[in-house]
Design an enzyme around this catalytic site. Structure first.
Site, mmCIF file in Angstrom:
data_model
loop_
_atom_site.group_PDB
_atom_site.id
_atom_site.type_symbol
_atom_site.label_atom_id
_atom_site.label_comp_id
_atom_site.label_asym_id
_atom_site.label_seq_id
_atom_site.Cartn_x
_atom_site.Cartn_y
_atom_site.Cartn_z
ATOM 1 C CG ASP A 17 -1.987 -1.140 1.071
ATOM 2 O OD1 ASP A 17 -2.356 -1.482 -0.082
ATOM 3 O OD2 ASP A 17 -2.418 -1.681 2.093
ATOM 4 C CG LEU A 67 -7.410 -3.770 -8.962
ATOM 5 C CD1 LEU A 67 -7.187 -3.644 -10.460
ATOM 6 C CD2 LEU A 67 -7.000 -2.479 -8.266
ATOM 7 C CG PHE A 69 -12.802 -6.933 -10.659
ATOM 8 C CD1 PHE A 69 -12.209 -5.703 -10.858
ATOM 9 C CD2 PHE A 69 -12.067 -8.076 -10.935
ATOM 10 C CE1 PHE A 69 -10.902 -5.600 -11.321
ATOM 11 C CE2 PHE A 69 -10.761 -7.990 -11.402
ATOM 12 C CZ PHE A 69 -10.175 -6.753 -11.592
ATOM 13 C CG HIS A 70 -19.745 -4.979 -6.502
ATOM 14 N ND1 HIS A 70 -20.075 -4.536 -5.246
ATOM 15 C CD2 HIS A 70 -20.817 -5.672 -6.943
ATOM 16 C CE1 HIS A 70 -21.300 -4.944 -4.947
ATOM 17 N NE2 HIS A 70 -21.768 -5.633 -5.974
ATOM 18 C CG ASN A 74 -20.277 -8.918 -20.932
ATOM 19 O OD1 ASN A 74 -19.801 -9.930 -21.445
ATOM 20 N ND2 ASN A 74 -20.031 -7.698 -21.389
ATOM 21 C CB THR A 130 -12.592 -6.494 8.277
ATOM 22 O OG1 THR A 130 -11.649 -5.828 7.437
ATOM 23 C CG2 THR A 130 -12.515 -7.970 8.054
ATOM 24 N NE ARG A 192 -1.905 -4.012 12.287
ATOM 25 C CZ ARG A 192 -2.157 -4.100 10.986
ATOM 26 N NH1 ARG A 192 -2.058 -5.252 10.357
ATOM 27 N NH2 ARG A 192 -2.499 -3.033 10.284
ATOM 28 C CD GLN A 201 -7.086 -4.062 9.243
ATOM 29 O OE1 GLN A 201 -8.276 -4.288 9.475
ATOM 30 N NE2 GLN A 201 -6.550 -4.222 8.054
ATOM 31 N N GLY A 221 0.137 -5.823 5.902
ATOM 32 C CA GLY A 221 0.712 -4.606 5.357
ATOM 33 C C GLY A 221 1.653 -3.941 6.330
ATOM 34 N NE ARG A 222 -1.812 -0.112 8.024
ATOM 35 C CZ ARG A 222 -3.019 0.287 8.371
ATOM 36 N NH1 ARG A 222 -3.215 1.559 8.695
ATOM 37 N NH2 ARG A 222 -4.025 -0.549 8.404
HETATM 38 O O1 C5P Z 1 -1.600 -2.576 6.819
HETATM 39 P P1 C5P Z 1 -2.581 -3.673 7.003
HETATM 40 O O2 C5P Z 1 -1.954 -4.971 7.477
HETATM 41 O O3 C5P Z 1 -3.764 -3.257 7.830
HETATM 42 O O4 C5P Z 1 -3.119 -3.965 5.509
HETATM 43 C C1 C5P Z 1 -4.213 -4.837 5.255
HETATM 44 C C2 C5P Z 1 -4.485 -4.902 3.790
HETATM 45 O O5 C5P Z 1 -5.598 -5.758 3.571
HETATM 46 C C3 C5P Z 1 -4.827 -3.580 3.114
HETATM 47 O O6 C5P Z 1 -4.239 -3.614 1.808
HETATM 48 C C4 C5P Z 1 -6.336 -3.594 2.998
HETATM 49 O O7 C5P Z 1 -6.792 -2.924 1.835
HETATM 50 C C5 C5P Z 1 -6.639 -5.069 2.890
HETATM 51 N N1 C5P Z 1 -7.954 -5.464 3.381
HETATM 52 C C6 C5P Z 1 -8.379 -5.277 4.696
HETATM 53 N N2 C5P Z 1 -9.635 -5.671 5.094
HETATM 54 C C7 C5P Z 1 -10.460 -6.224 4.212
HETATM 55 C C8 C5P Z 1 -10.042 -6.429 2.888
HETATM 56 C C9 C5P Z 1 -8.767 -6.021 2.506
HETATM 57 O O8 C5P Z 1 -7.630 -4.778 5.530
HETATM 58 N N3 C5P Z 1 -11.648 -6.622 4.599
#
Ligand code: C5P
Length: 244
Positions: A17, A67, A69-70, A74, A130, A192, A201, A221-222
């Site tokens: 990200d 990404l 998709f929604h 088609n 979430t 985490r 989160q 991610g982070r």
């Molecule tokens: O930094 P962190 O660990 O919170 O990143 C979580 C990743 O998962 C982000 O890219 C976020 O867009 C994605 N994500 C999420 N919760 C969801 C779906 C996707 O945190 N329900």
């Protein structure tokens, strides 16, 4: 790296990200061999364009194109064909698009892969984000039932439509595993380690808990990308997963 830790590290998908190719490349190079794949979401994809996927692949990384998709069947089916051409390892679409959309997407995916002799990307259904609380779900979306129950119903629909798996909160893993069986992929963000901050989160578990509950892949991610030493953070997480 010990074999169990190596195997665990392959279940880590790092969420890239960031907004620039330079930042993404820096992370990919530092994390090479320490994680299983890289997730390109809307921030990086829209900053750098679709070539970012190929460029990460050229560095040797598998790419999860997230990404979400929604759209009508088609449109999502034709876009699923593009996912084959981009050689996505995984990609996401919303289960809320309905079973007709998911079936059309999966059919197009298999057809395009067979025609071009390319691997079939893993199709993942996003269930309920979430970030949506039970209160939002009831008041804003007008659904009067527990979120977890709705998530399981969507996961079953995704499975019946032929999709490879779902993205869900780690707290829903056990119920989905029970309803959809062991071959249905469960990919979970919201993870985490105890030594990392929760950031924004809410409904989180530790990597060990997510693995114990039956997750196939963890999206992180982070805790990795913002660590002073991302490679060391990824190794520490893989060790925790291997010991779970
Ligand atoms: O930094 P962190 O660990 O919170 O990143 C979580 C990743 O998962 C982000 O890219 C976020 O867009 C994605 N994500 C999420 N919760 C969801 C779906 C996707 O945190 N329900």
């Amino acid at each position: 790296m010990e074999r169990n830790v190596q195997k665990a590290s392959e279940k880590i998908i790092v969420a890239l990200d960031v907004s620039s190719r330079e930042q993404a490349f820096d992370l990919v190079k530092r994390l090479s061999g320490k994680v299983g794949a890289y997730k390109v979401g809307m921030q990086l994809y829209n900053s750098e364009g679709p070539d970012i996927v190929r460029d990460i692949q050229l560095l040797g990384g598998r790419v999860f194109i997230d990404l979400k998709f929604h759209d009508i069947p088609n449109t999502v089916a034709q876009t699923s064909r593009v996912m084959v051409k981009r050689q996505a390892f995984m990609f996401t679409l919303h289960a809320g698009g309905g079973s007709k959309m998911m079936r059309a997407a999966q059919q197009a995916l298999l057809d395009e892969a067979a025609q071009n002799h390319l691997p079939t990307p893993l199709s993942l259904a996003v269930t309920v984000l979430t970030s949506i609380s039970q209160e939002d779900f009831q008041q804003e979306m007008g659904v009067d039932k527990p979120i977890a129950q709705h998530v399981v119903a969507l996961a079953k629909m995704a499975k019946a439509s032929g999709l490879a798996g779902v993205v869900c909160s780690p707290q829903e893993i056990a119920a989905i595993r029970q309803a959809c069986g062991k071959d249905f992929l469960i990919v979970t963000p919201g993870v985490r380690p105890v030594w990392a901050g929760a950031d924004d989160q809410q409904r989180i578990t530790t990597p060990a808990q997510a693995i114990q509950a039956g997750a196939d892949y963890l999206v992180i991610g982070r805790p990795i990308t913002k660590a002073a030493d991302p490679a060391a953070a990824a190794e520490k997480i893989a060790l925790e997963m291997a010991e779970a």
